[in-house]
Motif scaffolding. Sequence first.
Motif, PDB file in Angstrom:
ATOM      1  N   UNK A  38       0.803  -1.212   0.000  1.00 27.21           N
ATOM      2  CA  UNK A  38       0.000   0.000   0.000  1.00 27.21           C
ATOM      3  C   UNK A  38       0.842   1.270   0.000  1.00 27.21           C
ATOM      4  N   UNK A  39       2.135   1.152   0.208  1.00 29.15           N
ATOM      5  CA  UNK A  39       2.980   2.323   0.356  1.00 29.15           C
ATOM      6  C   UNK A  39       3.656   2.670  -0.966  1.00 29.15           C
ATOM      7  N   UNK A  40       3.509   3.915  -1.460  1.00 27.49           N
ATOM      8  CA  UNK A  40       4.085   4.299  -2.761  1.00 27.49           C
ATOM      9  C   UNK A  40       5.602   4.166  -2.812  1.00 27.49           C
ATOM     10  N   UNK A  41       6.280   4.504  -1.716  1.00 31.94           N
ATOM     11  CA  UNK A  41       7.742   4.406  -1.716  1.00 31.94           C
ATOM     12  C   UNK A  41       8.181   2.950  -1.843  1.00 31.94           C
ATOM     13  N   UNK A  42       7.406   2.055  -1.269  1.00 33.53           N
ATOM     14  CA  UNK A  42       7.737   0.633  -1.377  1.00 33.53           C
ATOM     15  C   UNK A  42       7.544   0.143  -2.801  1.00 33.53           C
ATOM     16  N   UNK A  43       6.513   0.685  -3.459  1.00 37.33           N
ATOM     17  CA  UNK A  43       6.305   0.322  -4.856  1.00 37.33           C
ATOM     18  C   UNK A  43       7.510   0.750  -5.688  1.00 37.33           C
ATOM     19  N   UNK A  44       8.001   1.952  -5.431  1.00 34.75           N
ATOM     20  CA  UNK A  44       9.133   2.472  -6.194  1.00 34.75           C
ATOM     21  C   UNK A  44      10.373   1.625  -5.938  1.00 34.75           C
ATOM     22  N   UNK A  45      10.639   1.319  -4.667  1.00 36.47           N
ATOM     23  CA  UNK A  45      11.831   0.536  -4.364  1.00 36.47           C
ATOM     24  C   UNK A  45      11.692  -0.890  -4.903  1.00 36.47           C
ATOM     25  N   UNK A  46      10.489  -1.452  -4.851  1.00 37.91           N
ATOM     26  CA  UNK A  46      10.275  -2.783  -5.410  1.00 37.91           C
ATOM     27  C   UNK A  46      10.483  -2.770  -6.919  1.00 37.91           C
ATOM     28  N   UNK A  47      10.005  -1.716  -7.550  1.00 40.79           N
ATOM     29  CA  UNK A  47      10.188  -1.588  -8.991  1.00 40.79           C
ATOM     30  C   UNK A  47      11.668  -1.476  -9.339  1.00 40.79           C
ATOM     31  N   UNK A  48      12.417  -0.728  -8.543  1.00 43.88           N
ATOM     32  CA  UNK A  48      13.857  -0.600  -8.786  1.00 43.88           C
ATOM     33  C   UNK A  48      14.556  -1.943  -8.643  1.00 43.88           C
ATOM     34  N   UNK A  49      14.162  -2.706  -7.650  1.00 45.37           N
ATOM     35  CA  UNK A  49      14.770  -4.029  -7.446  1.00 45.37           C
ATOM     36  C   UNK A  49      14.447  -4.936  -8.631  1.00 45.37           C
ATOM     37  N   UNK A  50      13.201  -4.930  -9.062  1.00 48.94           N
ATOM     38  CA  UNK A  50      12.810  -5.758 -10.205  1.00 48.94           C
ATOM     39  C   UNK A  50      13.534  -5.332 -11.480  1.00 48.94           C
ATOM     40  N   UNK A  51      13.697  -4.021 -11.670  1.00 45.12           N
ATOM     41  CA  UNK A  51      14.427  -3.535 -12.832  1.00 45.12           C
ATOM     42  C   UNK A  51      15.881  -3.992 -12.779  1.00 45.12           C
ATOM     43  N   UNK A  52      16.472  -3.940 -11.600  1.00 45.05           N
ATOM     44  CA  UNK A  52      17.862  -4.380 -11.436  1.00 45.05           C
ATOM     45  C   UNK A  52      17.993  -5.868 -11.763  1.00 45.05           C
ATOM     46  N   UNK A  53      17.041  -6.665 -11.280  1.00 43.70           N
ATOM     47  CA  UNK A  53      17.061  -8.101 -11.550  1.00 43.70           C
ATOM     48  C   UNK A  53      16.914  -8.365 -13.047  1.00 43.70           C
TER      49      UNK A  53
END
Length: 108
Positions: A38-53
């Motif tokens: 539910x947290x926007x910052x978590x979405x951003x950090x999760x997206x960054x991790x997925x992009x890195x992977x």
Amino acid sequence: MAVPNSQSSSLQQEEVRQGRGWEDGSCPGSSCGQEAREHPKCWVSSLEVLQWIMESRLKKCVELELHLAGREQAVIRRDALSHLVLDEHLQHQQELRQQGKAFYVERL
């Protein structure tokens, strides 16, 4: 609401990459009390991790394709060179035949 500085933001991203902070379902390094989904910052950090992977997987695939392409190119060059040598040999044989000279061929 305080704006997070780049150092704390990069620390949070590093925690996410290492898998810390998600065990209880809350945001890593955040005291907001919201769940991670539910947290926007978590979405951003999760997206960054997925992009890195995905980038690392893509890089590995590209490296493998380049390695295999190099091997195939070597095989193609070797085959082309053998055809050139064979053609040159046949041409030399024909030239000697036209001059009336013998060309020794060992037959097995």
